[in-house]
Structures are given as structure tokens and as C-alpha cells.
Scaffold this active site. Sequence first.
Site, short mmCIF file in Angstrom:
data_model
loop_
_atom_site.label_atom_id
_atom_site.label_comp_id
_atom_site.label_asym_id
_atom_site.label_seq_id
_atom_site.Cartn_x
_atom_site.Cartn_y
_atom_site.Cartn_z
N ASN A 116 90.32 -53.64 15.95
CA ASN A 116 89.85 -54.36 14.75
C ASN A 116 90.90 -55.42 14.39
O ASN A 116 92.02 -55.09 14.01
CB ASN A 116 89.68 -53.34 13.62
N HIS B 92 81.05 -57.47 13.08
CA HIS B 92 82.48 -57.20 12.94
C HIS B 92 82.86 -56.07 13.90
O HIS B 92 82.10 -55.12 14.09
CB HIS B 92 82.81 -56.82 11.50
N CYS C 260 88.04 -58.54 6.45
CA CYS C 260 87.29 -58.72 7.71
C CYS C 260 86.10 -59.67 7.55
O CYS C 260 85.58 -60.15 8.56
CB CYS C 260 86.80 -57.37 8.20
O1 UT7 Z 1 87.50 -53.40 9.13
C1 UT7 Z 1 87.13 -52.89 7.90
C2 UT7 Z 1 86.16 -51.84 8.04
N1 UT7 Z 1 86.74 -50.64 8.60
C3 UT7 Z 1 85.93 -49.77 9.12
O2 UT7 Z 1 84.76 -50.03 9.18
C4 UT7 Z 1 86.44 -48.43 9.56
C5 UT7 Z 1 85.45 -47.37 9.17
N2 UT7 Z 1 85.84 -46.01 9.49
C6 UT7 Z 1 85.94 -45.57 10.77
O3 UT7 Z 1 85.78 -46.31 11.71
C7 UT7 Z 1 86.16 -44.08 10.99
O4 UT7 Z 1 86.03 -43.41 9.78
C8 UT7 Z 1 87.54 -43.78 11.62
C9 UT7 Z 1 87.55 -44.22 13.06
C10 UT7 Z 1 88.64 -44.46 10.85
C11 UT7 Z 1 87.77 -42.26 11.60
O5 UT7 Z 1 86.72 -41.59 12.28
P1 UT7 Z 1 86.05 -40.29 11.64
O6 UT7 Z 1 85.02 -39.85 12.58
O7 UT7 Z 1 85.62 -40.66 10.25
O8 UT7 Z 1 87.23 -39.27 11.67
P2 UT7 Z 1 87.94 -38.50 10.44
O9 UT7 Z 1 88.76 -39.45 9.63
O10 UT7 Z 1 86.94 -37.66 9.74
O11 UT7 Z 1 88.92 -37.54 11.22
C12 UT7 Z 1 88.41 -36.47 12.03
C13 UT7 Z 1 89.58 -35.67 12.57
C14 UT7 Z 1 90.56 -35.24 11.50
O12 UT7 Z 1 91.04 -33.96 11.81
P3 UT7 Z 1 90.45 -32.68 11.07
O13 UT7 Z 1 90.70 -32.91 9.60
O14 UT7 Z 1 89.01 -32.64 11.40
O15 UT7 Z 1 91.26 -31.59 11.65
C15 UT7 Z 1 91.69 -36.23 11.64
O16 UT7 Z 1 92.93 -35.72 11.22
O17 UT7 Z 1 90.33 -36.46 13.50
C16 UT7 Z 1 91.70 -36.47 13.13
N3 UT7 Z 1 92.26 -37.77 13.48
C17 UT7 Z 1 92.78 -38.04 14.68
N4 UT7 Z 1 92.94 -37.28 15.79
C18 UT7 Z 1 93.50 -37.87 16.88
C19 UT7 Z 1 92.32 -38.88 12.72
N5 UT7 Z 1 92.87 -39.88 13.40
C20 UT7 Z 1 93.18 -39.39 14.64
C21 UT7 Z 1 93.75 -39.94 15.78
N6 UT7 Z 1 93.89 -39.16 16.88
N7 UT7 Z 1 94.14 -41.22 15.84
#
Ligand code: UT7
Length: 328
Positions: free
Chosen positions: A285, A255, A114
Site C-alpha cells: 500500500n 486503491h 490514500c
Molecule cells: O490504505 C488505507 C486503507 N487501509 C486498508 O484498507 C487496510 C484495511 N485492513 C486490512 O487490510 C486488514 O484488516 C489487515 C490486513 C490490516 C489485517 O487483516 P485481518 O484479517 O483483519 O487480521 P486481524 O487484524 O484480525 O489479525 C488476525 C490475527 C491476529 O492474531 P489473533 O488475535 O487472531 O491471535 C493478529 O495478531 O493475525 C495476527 N497478525 C499477524 N500475524 C502474522 C496481525 N498481523 C500479523 C502479521 N503476521 N503481520
Amino acid sequence: MINAVTIAGTGSYVPEKVMTNEDLSEIVDTNDEWIVTRTGIKERRIAAEDEFTSHMGTKAATRALEQAGLEGAEVDLIIVATITPDTLTPATACYVQEALGAKNAVAFDISAACSGFLYAMKIAKNLIATGSFQNALIIGAEKLSSFVNWNDRTTCVLFGDGAGAAVLRKAQDGEGVILATDIGTDGGQTDLLNIPGGGAACPITVNNAGERLATLAMQGKEVFKHAVRRMKNSANVVIERAGLKAEDIALVIPHQANLRIIDAIADRLTVPNDRVFVNLHKYGNTSAAAIAIALDEANREGRIQRGDQFVMVAFGAGLTWAAAAIEW
Ligand code: UT7
């Protein structure tokens, strides 16, 4: 003799096909509410099957060249930043060169995820500044839809396809200039965000073809923390080098990965939200293309005016980060 370098034109292109959060909820167990709340993304563009990274890059480049008043044959240097090349070799930049009729250009790719567009900007700026080249076409282009695991809801909702480009050349008197650039890498965190298969370390074979190893894998929470810290620091490096204060900054173009990351950075840079460019709700993204598309939209929408000072800042796999301060 060090030449000042200007951005003489910008261009972008996104594929026609729109994929909404609703569409995604029919593929994986997700919903619009989760995606919007956690990321800010509402829809993304998906390239046609026969539309490749080089095709999108060429379209964006054509628009940037038009705005700069430059013909393909006048281009000295083409750098394509991508992690989704048409082919592992030759470079996507070679296909773009041919499509543009840029027969006098040197063309190569860089892989900095990125941050790639701003890496390309620094490389091109320095090669023009030192007189090696008169001008350069820098392109961020990605067909991430080909490298997304469409069974993994934690990643497939995040990414989209598209391309952006800019023409750099020696600045004439009175033109805006690239004030400062910063790039950085932390190779100690390669496991946080990567495409594990399809390279020499893990070729795709008949035995592992079912494992979808040539798709993006990410530890989102960890990446999030690094993204905020690294982007804040890199932006501050160029702000300081350019001698800017927060109140001088007309716009921050960050970004476009996650609205929560963007808000956290704006907060830490003490720049109000109305001076932060956001288009991730439309495109998701798009990795190396994200800042390039955002720069072109900010330019064409009049969000940056002649004489404005603004900052671009990126973060991605590697880990990599980069920033640039520009006077328009
Ligand atoms: O471009 C390069 C740089 N990339 C980035 O900067 C991305 C950085 N990371 C992020 O943007 C975030 O970490 C994400 C958007 C990828 C994820 O958000 P989060 O708030 O960190 O969520 P999480 O991974 O902790 O997931 C929370 C919950 C989980 O369920 P449990 O374990 O709490 O029951 C996931 O299984 O949300 C669940 N989950 C979803 N639910 C519905 C994960 N993906 C989804 C989804 N739809 N698509």
C-alpha cells in the site's frame, strides 16, 4: 465556458530496494503465508535514506511530462497528494516545482491519505474546466517507510514507497476526457487510521520520543469494512454520473491496500477479476501513490486503450474516499 479535461500523460517511479515478506519476517514475528493470504502483498519498495517524497514525485512527474510533451516551464499548476511530506512546511510540491524547473507553476500539497491522488484530480480538473489554469501536474508520492512502526507487525507489513503522476490539460476534439469525479469525507472516524504524533496536537519531544507516536496506527478490521462500503458507493456514483454500465467498464483501478478488499469491490460492482488492475503484490500500500502508479502501469502496459472507459476508486484515512470515471 466549461472545458473538457484530458489526461495527457502519466508517469511513475518506485525505489530500487525491494523488501520481501521473507525480509520482514526477520524484523517482526510474521511470515510470507500470513501476509499473502491476508493482504496479497509479496514485496514492497523502500526508498533510500536520502531519497525523499519530493525526489520520487519529481521522477514520476518527469515521466508524465515527457509523455504529455510538456516542458517544466509550461506547467501551470502542481498538486502533490501526500501524507509523508519532505517537511511539514514548505509543501513537497514546492521542492518538486524547483526540481522540475516549473517556475511558472503554482504549487501546493493536499492531505487526503490514500484518496489524495483522486482528490487532486478533481481539484485540477475543475480548475482547468473553469479556465483558471491551462494544465496541471498531479502527483501522488509517499515515503511511508519513514512513518511506519517497524516494531508493529499489524501495520509494517502493509506499506511501501513510490510515486505516480499525471498531466491534465484542456481536451482537444476527439481526445479522451475525465467523465465524472466524486470525493467524500467522514471526519467522525479519525481514530481508525492516523499518525497521532508529530503534529501540533502531539509534538515529538524528548519525553515521548520512545513511544513512536509519529508512525501509522490503524484499526485494520474496522477500516476494512468502511473501505469496501465507501469504495463501492463512490465507484457507483461516478459510474452513474458517467452513464456507464458494468459491462462498459474496461478496467477498474482500485486503491491497492488489500486484495480481499479489491475482490470484494469487484464483486459488488459486478466487474470480472480480469478487468481489475492489481499491482499491490509488488508495492504494498503506497497510499496516495497507489492509484497514480497503477494508472501509469495500466497505461504503459496497454491495459487501457484509446476510447476505453475505466474507473478509479480510492479510500483512506480521514476517512476519505474518491472515484473517477475516465474515457481514455
Ligand atoms: O490504505 C488505507 C486503507 N487501509 C486498508 O484498507 C487496510 C484495511 N485492513 C486490512 O487490510 C486488514 O484488516 C489487515 C490486513 C490490516 C489485517 O487483516 P485481518 O484479517 O483483519 O487480521 P486481524 O487484524 O484480525 O489479525 C488476525 C490475527 C491476529 O492474531 P489473533 O488475535 O487472531 O491471535 C493478529 O495478531 O493475525 C495476527 N497478525 C499477524 N500475524 C502474522 C496481525 N498481523 C500479523 C502479521 N503476521 N503481520
